[in-house]
Motif scaffolding. Structure first.
Motif, PDB file in Angstrom:
ATOM      1  N   UNK A 188      -8.150   0.223   9.236  1.00  0.00           N
ATOM      2  CA  UNK A 188      -8.715  -0.712   9.836  1.00  0.00           C
ATOM      3  C   UNK A 188      -8.097  -2.463   9.990  1.00  0.00           C
ATOM      4  N   UNK A 189      -7.623  -2.439   8.453  1.00  0.00           N
ATOM      5  CA  UNK A 189      -7.207  -3.798   8.640  1.00  0.00           C
ATOM      6  C   UNK A 189      -5.473  -4.161   9.285  1.00  0.00           C
ATOM      7  N   UNK A 190      -5.196  -2.565   9.365  1.00  0.00           N
ATOM      8  CA  UNK A 190      -3.272  -2.697  10.645  1.00  0.00           C
ATOM      9  C   UNK A 190      -3.825  -2.815  12.115  1.00  0.00           C
ATOM     10  N   UNK A 191      -5.327  -2.516  11.897  1.00  0.00           N
ATOM     11  CA  UNK A 191      -5.774  -2.473  13.547  1.00  0.00           C
ATOM     12  C   UNK A 191      -5.889  -4.090  14.426  1.00  0.00           C
ATOM     13  N   UNK A 192      -6.458  -4.770  13.097  1.00  0.00           N
ATOM     14  CA  UNK A 192      -6.328  -6.557  13.378  1.00  0.00           C
ATOM     15  C   UNK A 192      -5.359  -7.201  13.289  1.00  0.00           C
ATOM     16  N   UNK A 193      -4.152  -6.927  13.336  1.00  0.00           N
ATOM     17  CA  UNK A 193      -2.959  -7.106  12.982  1.00  0.00           C
ATOM     18  C   UNK A 193      -1.908  -7.591  11.535  1.00  0.00           C
ATOM     19  N   UNK A 194      -2.903  -7.306   9.607  1.00  0.00           N
ATOM     20  CA  UNK A 194      -2.454  -7.252   9.134  1.00  0.00           C
ATOM     21  C   UNK A 194      -1.629  -5.906   8.704  1.00  0.00           C
ATOM     22  N   UNK A 195      -0.169  -6.737   7.712  1.00  0.00           N
ATOM     23  CA  UNK A 195       0.924  -6.097   7.403  1.00  0.00           C
ATOM     24  C   UNK A 195      -0.341  -5.588   6.006  1.00  0.00           C
ATOM     25  N   UNK A 196       0.166  -3.495   5.944  1.00  0.00           N
ATOM     26  CA  UNK A 196      -0.973  -3.665   4.479  1.00  0.00           C
ATOM     27  C   UNK A 196       0.325  -2.953   3.183  1.00  0.00           C
ATOM     28  N   UNK A 197       0.246  -2.985   2.382  1.00  0.00           N
ATOM     29  CA  UNK A 197       0.777  -2.077   1.637  1.00  0.00           C
ATOM     30  C   UNK A 197      -0.045  -1.605  -0.058  1.00  0.00           C
ATOM     31  N   UNK A 198       0.117  -0.547   0.198  1.00  0.00           N
ATOM     32  CA  UNK A 198      -0.779   0.064  -0.577  1.00  0.00           C
ATOM     33  C   UNK A 198       0.013   0.751  -2.163  1.00  0.00           C
ATOM     34  N   UNK A 199      -0.545   0.194  -2.716  1.00  0.00           N
ATOM     35  CA  UNK A 199      -0.117   0.403  -4.226  1.00  0.00           C
ATOM     36  C   UNK A 199      -0.390   1.428  -4.700  1.00  0.00           C
ATOM     37  N   UNK A 200       0.336   1.737  -5.746  1.00  0.00           N
ATOM     38  CA  UNK A 200      -0.310   3.110  -6.367  1.00  0.00           C
ATOM     39  C   UNK A 200       1.049   3.014  -8.114  1.00  0.00           C
TER      40      UNK A 200
END
Length: 901
Positions: free
Chosen positions: A748-760
């Motif tokens: 959903x964040x990607x759909x809004x144009x936000x870069x997403x970094x998954x931190x694990x």
């Protein structure tokens, strides 16, 4: 050389040398006042003797999953000296360094991520230090041969068993080892004869001050106070460290005024110190060791020997001058009027009386010197103290009494190793000056000599016993003993409880030891998280782990231990070898718990996050890399199978309803947690999707903390035309949690144009997903979702992974990227004072943090404040925690949104 015996107060240097060293002086000799008060006016010089580190062209080598990368030194031709010693009249202290094994090269995905984060553009710092470990060991000086055997067994004088010269069989002729203390002179010939090394003598005062300054700068909770049996760790402000008084209590005592790095003056001392206590104690009690004498004192009653104020005043206090009836009026005073011989007194009472007499004397002289120079802070170190509670209490009482509470006695966890550490730092270009507190991680291994699935080292105890170290480990329970690897150079280094004894070739690792000094891991790729609002006041743990709280978690972890062992053994195929290691792990972790039950502050300032990470580190020490690997794989596959239907369902509803459904989905999926017994019991009630849907029905608002409307406004109204630039999503568990909870939210964040970094996690912990596992999960999810596919390709996650899959969005505009970074730890919790440099780089452009899960958003960081918007999502899966935090109930949920102005 004749001793100056006319001035006993300017007595022997604690640890064996003079204040300003003109020549070697024997232990116990007095020093002239002028020499004692000479000032060191120059900064600590760096020796130019070989071997040195050539750091030109240094580069990090290895995978980003490794928390402790190897630093390649392409121009290093000499072996790195790994050893320094402080040889006093009573004890020998060693500090030695061990390298990490070389690692495989980074894969394309990690290189792509680092390039995108700007980590190859020269903006990041170069690391002038090696990734490795600093170990601390002590021996009694009279058992010097054991010390020499220990050094030889590990080849420490030749750079360690992992050094090039050892592997090549070369025999360098000019090996130089740094040493301080009077024994560096006295035993130089023996070191040359036995090991073929030359001892380069370093000034004792320089080393003491250098070691203390390093520890107070680099170790977060190095200093502590100790009054009435209560230990409290003190955070030292680096801007307010100097001046201070350093009191080193070795065989004798030196009192040093420290004004800065390399700037100090020995202002006083006394020849009545640890050597006095041991010497008189041996004569009067026949004890064979210093530790035995200290142990006797714990069972003593000094009132049978000392004359107390109450003895003079008929059992009453002398309140007019503030003396209680139990105050000592005269040490050993009662023995004058009693018609008794030495044998009529209990050795325990004699030991305690001696201890109090000497400790009070040291405390009083130290305070008088602090008063003389207007100092309020006094640090005590040296192996006389060695973490012994009664000694510290006695010194603290004296300082507090004479200063009327204005001055404070503080102690150092690495108290006995100041000189040895300072000698280690005197090597040219050692790199320790460049360390910061976030580069050091202290671990407390049990010293398991386990390498490559095989047990190394000789059998324990009686060598005629046909029994392995591991079996003996299990039989001994919490009385853990580990062998010094005399004959097998491939054995790993010993751990944090190293206490060599006189029993031949064994090394005692006693969990009941008062001094709990771990192994310092030097991790140059750790950073402070740059988005912390104020790192100085940040405290990760939400609840203090006091005695009552620890008792509760002791039971939780102990009850969970058998199930954890079963899963760990199963993850290794259930072999006999795995079963033996599983039993050994259970005994080792139980020993840790028992030690912490005895003293919660034994390992430093310890919170729940530290306790949970200790369990994971203990698993790794016994070669259990990922105890839940098969469970994670099974749950990932089941969750990925139903993901397409969930995404279709989400896409069928409007934006506002979808955002709520996504948050509900994250909270519902967080129920899949193998660290919670309550949640594990639910696993028997249906399939993953059935449990997920059941959990969704329970997630109806209002939640225990419910800031969803505020977050919705921020997402859909305030930022509708200017979406978040980059969001860091801290993921929790494998399976439904990440696949059905966090991935749809990321989408959903990607759909809004936000870069997403998954931190694990960098390393496995329970069923938490790791950064190494996420790309494969994303690749599978991307097969059914064009948004995830394009974002994963843009973020470099699908390098060669999507070959043969038709790209139906080939002509679409380039997507914002979806990336994965490791967090730098292997725990269910996270401490933002120490994160991976990769995560720190990713945070550079982030304006939204989402912390998910009980470990990262409740046990830790519930009260943490950040420089950007933060959303904390978690289900409370522990009734006690729910009650303590919110007066709530198990399965309550939090949606806590903290916007910045």
């Amino acid at each position: 050389m004749a001793a100056n015996n006319s001035d006993p107060i300017q007595g022997e240097l604690g640890g064996g040398g003079a204040g300003v060293k003109h020549e070697a002086e024997e232990e116990g000799e007095g020093k002239s006042s002028s020499a004692a008060q000479a000032t060191a006016t120059t900064m600590l010089p760096r020796s130019s003797s070989r071997p040195q580190l050539d750091l030109s062209g240094a580069a990090i080598h290895g995978t980003l999953e490794d928390r402790n990368p190897t630093i390649l030194l392409p121009n290093q031709s000499d072996d790195i000296s790994h050893l320094a010693l402080d040889i006093g009249g009573s004890l020998i202290k060693l500090v030695y360094f061990s390298r990490h094994a070389e690692l495989s090269t980074e894969d394309k995905r990690k290189i792509s991520t680092k390039r995108r984060l700007g980590m190859f553009n020269g903006g990041r710092r170069s690391y002038p230090i090696l990734g490795g470990r600093l170990h601390f060991v002590k021996f009694e000086t009279e058992k010097l041969n054991e010390c020499l055997d220990f050094i030889s067994s590990k080849q420490l004088h030749r750079g360690g068993v992992d050094s090039p010269s050892w592997r090549s069989g070369a025999q360098p002729d000019d090996i130089v080892i740094k040493a301080t203390g009077g024994g560096a002179y006295k035993y130089a010939d023996l070191f040359k004869e036995r090991l073929g090394v030359s001892l380069e003598k370093e000034d004792e005062m320089d080393c003491l001050v250098s070691g203390a300054n390093f520890l107070l700068k680099a170790i977060r909770h190095e200093a502590f106070t100790h009054m009435d049996g209560h230990k409290e760790y003190v955070q030292i402000d680096q801007n307010d460290l100097f001046p201070f008084l350093l009191v080193n209590v070795g065989s004798g005592v030196s009192i040093i005024k420290v004004d800065g790095h390399g700037k100090f003056q020995r202002v006083s001392g006394t020849n009545v110190g640890g050597g006095t206590y041991w010497g008189l104690g041996r004569l009067m009690t026949k004890c064979k060791s210093f530790d035995e004498l200290l142990e006797l004192s714990q069972r003593g009653d000094n009132s049978t020997i000392d004359m107390l104020v109450g003895d003079i005043y008929g059992g009453l206090d002398y309140s007019k001058i503030g003396l209680s009836a139990s105050t000592i009026a005269s040490s050993f005073g009662k023995t004058i009027s009693e018609n008794k011989e030495l044998s009529d007194y209990r050795p325990e009472d004699i030991s305690l009386s001696l201890l109090r007499m000497i400790s009070y004397n040291i405390g009083q002289i130290s305070y008088l010197n602090a008063l003389r120079y207007g100092l309020k802070r006094i640090f005590f170190g040296g192996f006389f103290i060695r973490g012994h509670a009664y000694t510290m209490d006695t010194i603290s009482f004296a300082v507090n009494f004479w200063s009327k509470g204005e001055a404070q006695a503080m102690f150092l966890r690495h108290e006995g190793f100041l000189g040895a550490l300072g000698a280690f730092m005197s090597y040219e270009k050692h790199g320790l000056d460049d360390l910061r507190v976030h580069h050091l991680v202290e671990r407390f291994p049990m010293g398991a000599p386990y390498v490559g699935g095989k047990i190394h080292g000789p059998p324990l105890g009686d060598l005629n016993e046909k029994i392995s170290w591991m079996e003996k480990f299990v039989q001994k329970g919490t009385q853990i003993i580990a062998p010094v690897p005399m004959g097998v150079p491939a054995t790993t280094g010993m751990g944090g409880f190293e206490r060599p004894t006189s029993k031949g070739d064994i090394l005692r690792s006693d969990a009941s030891a008062a001094l709990n000094v771990g192994v310092l891991h030097l991790v140059p790729t750790l950073d402070v998280f740059p988005l912390l609002e104020d790192p100085k006041i940040y405290e990760p743990n939400t609840i203090d782990l006091d005695q009552d709280e620890f008792k509760y978690w002791f039971k939780i972890l102990s009850d969970h231990l058998p199930d954890l062992v079963d899963k760990a053994v199963a993850s290794e195929g259930g072999t006999d070898d795995a079963k033996r290691r599983g039993d050994a792990f259970a005994h080792a972790f139980s020993a840790h718990l028992a030690r912490l039950m005895e003293e919660p502050a034994a390992y430093g300032k310890f919170g729940l996050a530290n306790l949970l990470e200790l369990r994971e580190e203990c698993l790794r020490e016994f070669q259990f890399v990922d105890a839940y690997i098969s469970i994670k794989q099974r749950e990932n596959e089941a969750s990925l199978a139903v993901l397409p239907d969930l995404l279709m369902e989400l896409d069928s509803i409007n934006e506002e309803a979808r955002l709520l459904a996504l948050i509900e989905g994250v909270l519902a999926a967080n129920i899949f947690d193998w660290g919670s017994r309550a949640c594990v019991e639910l696993y028997h009630k249906g399939t993953i999707i059935e449990i997920y849907r059941m959990s969704r029905k329970k997630m109806q608002r209002p939640w225990r903390i419910d800031d969803f409307d505020m977050f919705k406004k921020r997402m859909l109204t305030d930022r509708k035309d200017q979406p978040y630039k980059r969001a860091l999503l801290f993921v929790d568990n494998s399976g439904a949690d990440v696949v059905l909870g966090m991935l749809p939210l990321a989408r959903e964040l990607l759909r809004h144009g936000t870069e997403v970094v998954l931190v694990a996690n960098s390393l496995p912990a329970l069923n938490d997903v790791t950064a190494n596992e996420l790309p494969e999960i994303i690749a599978e999810a991307s097969k059914h979702c064009g948004i995830l596919r394009k974002a994963a390709e843009a973020g470099g996650l699908l390098v060669d992974a999507m070959a043969g899959i038709q790209d139906d969005l080939k002509d679409a505009p380039e997507s914002v990227p979806l990336m994965v970074v490791e967090n730098g730890c292997g725990s269910p919790c996270i401490d933002f004072r120490q994160v991976s440099s990769e995560l720190a780089a990713a945070a550079k452009d982030a304006d939204l943090l989402i912390l998910e899960g009980m470990g990262r958003a409740l046990h830790t960081n519930l009260n943490a404040r950040f420089k950007c918007d933060a959303l904390k999502l978690a289900m409370v899966k522990n009734q006690r925690l729910a009650e303590k935090l919110f007066n709530g109930n198990i399965y309550d949920c939090i949606c806590k949104f903290e916007p910045v102005s």
